[in-house]
Motif scaffolding. Structure first.
Motif, mmCIF file in Angstrom:
data_model
loop_
_atom_site.group_PDB
_atom_site.id
_atom_site.type_symbol
_atom_site.label_atom_id
_atom_site.label_comp_id
_atom_site.label_asym_id
_atom_site.label_seq_id
_atom_site.Cartn_x
_atom_site.Cartn_y
_atom_site.Cartn_z
ATOM 1 N N PHE A 12 23.364 -8.017 -59.831
ATOM 2 C CA PHE A 12 22.995 -7.908 -61.246
ATOM 3 C C PHE A 12 22.659 -9.306 -61.737
ATOM 4 O O PHE A 12 22.938 -10.312 -61.069
ATOM 5 N N GLY A 13 22.066 -9.386 -62.894
ATOM 6 C CA GLY A 13 21.656 -10.671 -63.426
ATOM 7 C C GLY A 13 22.827 -11.483 -63.955
ATOM 8 O O GLY A 13 23.735 -10.934 -64.586
ATOM 9 N N VAL A 14 22.828 -12.773 -63.689
ATOM 10 C CA VAL A 14 23.884 -13.661 -64.191
ATOM 11 C C VAL A 14 23.292 -14.804 -65.017
ATOM 12 O O VAL A 14 23.968 -15.795 -65.274
ATOM 13 N N ALA A 15 22.068 -14.645 -65.448
ATOM 14 C CA ALA A 15 21.448 -15.669 -66.284
ATOM 15 C C ALA A 15 22.256 -15.840 -67.569
ATOM 16 O O ALA A 15 22.645 -14.860 -68.208
ATOM 17 N N GLY A 16 22.543 -17.074 -67.910
ATOM 18 C CA GLY A 16 23.321 -17.347 -69.104
ATOM 19 C C GLY A 16 24.816 -17.372 -68.890
ATOM 20 O O GLY A 16 25.572 -17.702 -69.819
ATOM 21 N N ARG A 17 25.281 -17.013 -67.705
ATOM 22 C CA ARG A 17 26.716 -17.060 -67.398
ATOM 23 C C ARG A 17 27.109 -18.477 -66.958
ATOM 24 O O ARG A 17 26.302 -19.228 -66.427
ATOM 25 N N ARG A 18 28.370 -18.802 -67.161
ATOM 26 C CA ARG A 18 28.887 -20.096 -66.734
ATOM 27 C C ARG A 18 28.969 -20.156 -65.215
ATOM 28 O O ARG A 18 28.705 -21.192 -64.599
ATOM 29 N N ALA A 19 29.400 -19.043 -64.590
ATOM 30 C CA ALA A 19 29.550 -18.966 -63.130
ATOM 31 C C ALA A 19 28.481 -18.043 -62.561
ATOM 32 O O ALA A 19 27.901 -17.220 -63.276
ATOM 33 N N ALA A 20 28.231 -18.164 -61.265
ATOM 34 C CA ALA A 20 27.148 -17.386 -60.672
ATOM 35 C C ALA A 20 27.478 -16.863 -59.282
ATOM 36 O O ALA A 20 26.598 -16.304 -58.623
ATOM 37 N N HIS A 21 28.737 -16.996 -58.815
ATOM 38 C CA HIS A 21 29.073 -16.641 -57.443
ATOM 39 C C HIS A 21 30.112 -15.514 -57.383
ATOM 40 O O HIS A 21 30.945 -15.368 -58.276
ATOM 41 N N ALA A 22 30.044 -14.758 -56.294
ATOM 42 C CA ALA A 22 31.033 -13.725 -55.985
ATOM 43 C C ALA A 22 30.966 -13.462 -54.483
ATOM 44 O O ALA A 22 30.049 -13.930 -53.793
ATOM 45 N N ALA A 23 31.962 -12.720 -53.986
ATOM 46 C CA ALA A 23 31.979 -12.321 -52.569
ATOM 47 C C ALA A 23 31.616 -10.843 -52.506
ATOM 48 O O ALA A 23 32.477 -9.974 -52.631
ATOM 49 N N ALA A 24 30.341 -10.565 -52.363
ATOM 50 C CA ALA A 24 29.846 -9.192 -52.460
ATOM 51 C C ALA A 24 29.292 -8.699 -51.129
ATOM 52 O O ALA A 24 28.641 -9.448 -50.393
ATOM 53 N N HIS A 25 29.561 -7.432 -50.845
ATOM 54 C CA HIS A 25 28.979 -6.768 -49.672
ATOM 55 C C HIS A 25 27.479 -6.609 -49.901
ATOM 56 O O HIS A 25 27.046 -6.305 -51.010
ATOM 57 N N PRO A 26 26.668 -6.789 -48.860
ATOM 58 C CA PRO A 26 25.213 -6.647 -49.048
ATOM 59 C C PRO A 26 24.836 -5.235 -49.497
ATOM 60 O O PRO A 26 25.531 -4.261 -49.236
ATOM 61 N N GLY A 27 23.714 -5.150 -50.165
ATOM 62 C CA GLY A 27 23.213 -3.849 -50.571
ATOM 63 C C GLY A 27 23.813 -3.371 -51.874
ATOM 64 O O GLY A 27 24.282 -4.153 -52.696
ATOM 65 N N ALA A 28 23.805 -2.048 -52.048
ATOM 66 C CA ALA A 28 24.291 -1.439 -53.287
ATOM 67 C C ALA A 28 25.295 -0.334 -52.963
ATOM 68 O O ALA A 28 25.009 0.858 -53.118
ATOM 69 N N PRO A 29 26.490 -0.687 -52.483
ATOM 70 C CA PRO A 29 27.480 0.336 -52.143
ATOM 71 C C PRO A 29 27.906 1.140 -53.374
ATOM 72 O O PRO A 29 27.958 0.612 -54.483
ATOM 73 N N VAL A 30 28.217 2.405 -53.157
ATOM 74 C CA VAL A 30 28.665 3.308 -54.222
ATOM 75 C C VAL A 30 30.158 3.542 -54.019
ATOM 76 O O VAL A 30 30.588 3.959 -52.942
ATOM 77 N N LEU A 31 30.958 3.293 -55.051
ATOM 78 C CA LEU A 31 32.402 3.257 -54.885
ATOM 79 C C LEU A 31 32.969 4.568 -54.357
ATOM 80 O O LEU A 31 33.762 4.567 -53.403
ATOM 81 N N ALA A 32 32.609 5.697 -54.941
ATOM 82 C CA ALA A 32 33.169 6.982 -54.507
ATOM 83 C C ALA A 32 32.827 7.267 -53.046
ATOM 84 O O ALA A 32 33.675 7.767 -52.285
ATOM 85 N N GLU A 33 31.619 6.935 -52.659
ATOM 86 C CA GLU A 33 31.209 7.179 -51.273
ATOM 87 C C GLU A 33 31.964 6.274 -50.309
ATOM 88 O O GLU A 33 32.411 6.726 -49.228
ATOM 89 N N GLU A 34 32.121 5.014 -50.660
ATOM 90 C CA GLU A 34 32.818 4.085 -49.768
ATOM 91 C C GLU A 34 34.307 4.406 -49.688
ATOM 92 O O GLU A 34 34.928 4.273 -48.624
ATOM 93 N N LEU A 35 34.903 4.813 -50.794
ATOM 94 C CA LEU A 35 36.310 5.229 -50.750
ATOM 95 C C LEU A 35 36.494 6.416 -49.812
ATOM 96 O O LEU A 35 37.439 6.451 -49.011
ATOM 97 N N THR A 36 35.608 7.390 -49.902
ATOM 98 C CA THR A 36 35.705 8.566 -49.032
ATOM 99 C C THR A 36 35.576 8.165 -47.564
ATOM 100 O O THR A 36 36.314 8.647 -46.696
#
Length: 382
Positions: free
Chosen positions: A47-71
């Protein structure tokens, strides 16, 4: 000495575990990264982080869907535990989540169908588990509380096994909240217990474990991954978001976990600390370890793996429990990554530069949360 009634009549083990993190799928890549101290932090693309103080996270590649990954993770943990379809159908689910990700954006009249309880029921149904599910939403201690509840029920003979799952995927809403609160590290690194630390960074985690009575596992000839030897919970209600400086609440949780396990502080060979990298939080946690461990606090090996995989909110405690279990099993302890130099307010036996050899069968995984909630999970090799 803990009484049998308080500790419970039966031993509790973990027979299955599955993880999705920024390092991909599986415990192996996650453990390797924590042992090497290799962080997964990168500029946010989800997602966009323009204008935020911080810009980093530890994210899995792609667009995982929470309900699907939990299952998927629940299924993998049950597979590793060797549970049949019939055994899964009798198994309750304890699910720790921030909430249904769809909730903020559905019409008001549809919101009752998107609450945390409904979301837990959906995951349980999709996973082939029983209809008995509980949702835990108590911030960073959500999944450790779910584990402690499961262990207590099993130890007292009220359940044979319970699946505990947890999930958080870095999202724009929580990122904005933590950024606005100036809690995120602007330099893109988490530096637990270090001089120059400036805050936390968020990270993805979807985790599931099968918690079971040792007797039930033995009947099924299932191989335990670890023993849940003790657990403790305590609250201090010091402040809505700042920890109590003397660490008294966390110290009580640690002491209770030791009491249940019938262990002395000097028998603990590793502490996977909460260690978010915040100036106040790390100092309070160090104080808690000194209150609970006494002289041993300066020598027991300590690290915070959040320096590698980030802060996964409701899923973080379960992710770190799996890391602790896996490290003890491998006989190697993760490094405290991101370290710049000593802070006099954190006089601990930090694991620096390279993994340490495990000198004991027991480790503690600690968690602190907003509102003064504290948990300690004590695990041992099987």
């Amino acid at each position: 000495m803990a009484s049998a009634a308080r500790r419970g009549p039966g031993s509790v083990v973990v027979t299955g575990a599955a993880v999705l993190s920024a390092f991909g799928e599986g415990v192996g890549p996650l453990l390797a990264a924590t042992l090497d101290g290799t962080p997964a932090f990168a500029p946010v693309r989800r997602f966009g982080v323009a204008g935020r103080r911080a810009a980093h996270a530890a994210a899995h590649p792609g667009a995982p869907v929470l309900a699907e990954e939990l299952t998927r993770m629940v299924g993998q943990a049950c597979d590793q535990a060797g549970l049949s379809a019939a055994q899964r159908a009798d198994c309750p689910l304890h699910l720790a989540v921030h909430g249904d990700p769809d909730l903020p954006r559905v019409p008001e009249e549809d919101r009752p169908a998107h609450g945390s309880d409904a979301f837990a029921d959906t995951v349980a149904r999709r996973s082939g588990l029983s209809g008995a599910s509980r949702a835990y939403t108590s911030a960073c201690v959500a999944s450790s509380t779910a584990v402690a509840d499961a262990a207590a029920l099993i130890a007292r003979g009220r359940a044979d096994r319970i699946v505990v799952a947890a999930g958080y995927l870095v999202d724009a809403d929580q990122f904005a909240v933590f950024d606005a609160g100036r809690a995120l590290a602007r330099d893109g690194r988490v530096r637990p217990f270090s001089a120059g630390r400036s805050g936390l960074l968020l990270g993805d985690a979807v985790v599931a474990v099968v918690v079971e009575s040792a007797a039930s596992a033995a009947r099924r000839r299932a191989r335990p991954l670890a023993r849940l030897a003790g657990w403790g919970r305590a609250g201090d209600a010091h402040h809505v978001c700042r920890p109590r400086p003397d660490g008294a609440g966390l110290a009580r949780a640690i002491t209770d976990a030791l009491h249940r396990a019938r262990l002395r502080p000097e028998e603990i060979g590793y502490v996977n600390a909460h260690g978010s990298g915040s100036p106040a939080g790390d100092t309070a946690e160090s104080a808690a370890l000194h209150r609970a461990f006494g002289d041993s606090a300066r020598t027991v090996p300590v690290s915070s793996t959040k320096a590698v995989h980030g802060q996964a909110l409701e899923a973080g405690a379960l992710l770190e429990l799996v890391v602790t279990m896996s490290a003890l099993s491998a006989g190697k302890l993760p490094v405290n990554a991101g370290y710049l130099g000593p802070d006099p307010s954190c006089p601990l036996g930090l694991i620096l530069d390279r993994p340490a050899d495990a000198g004991s069968a027991y480790g503690l995984s600690l968690t602190m949360a907003f509102g003064g909630a504290n948990t300690a999970l004590l695990v041992g090799t099987p």
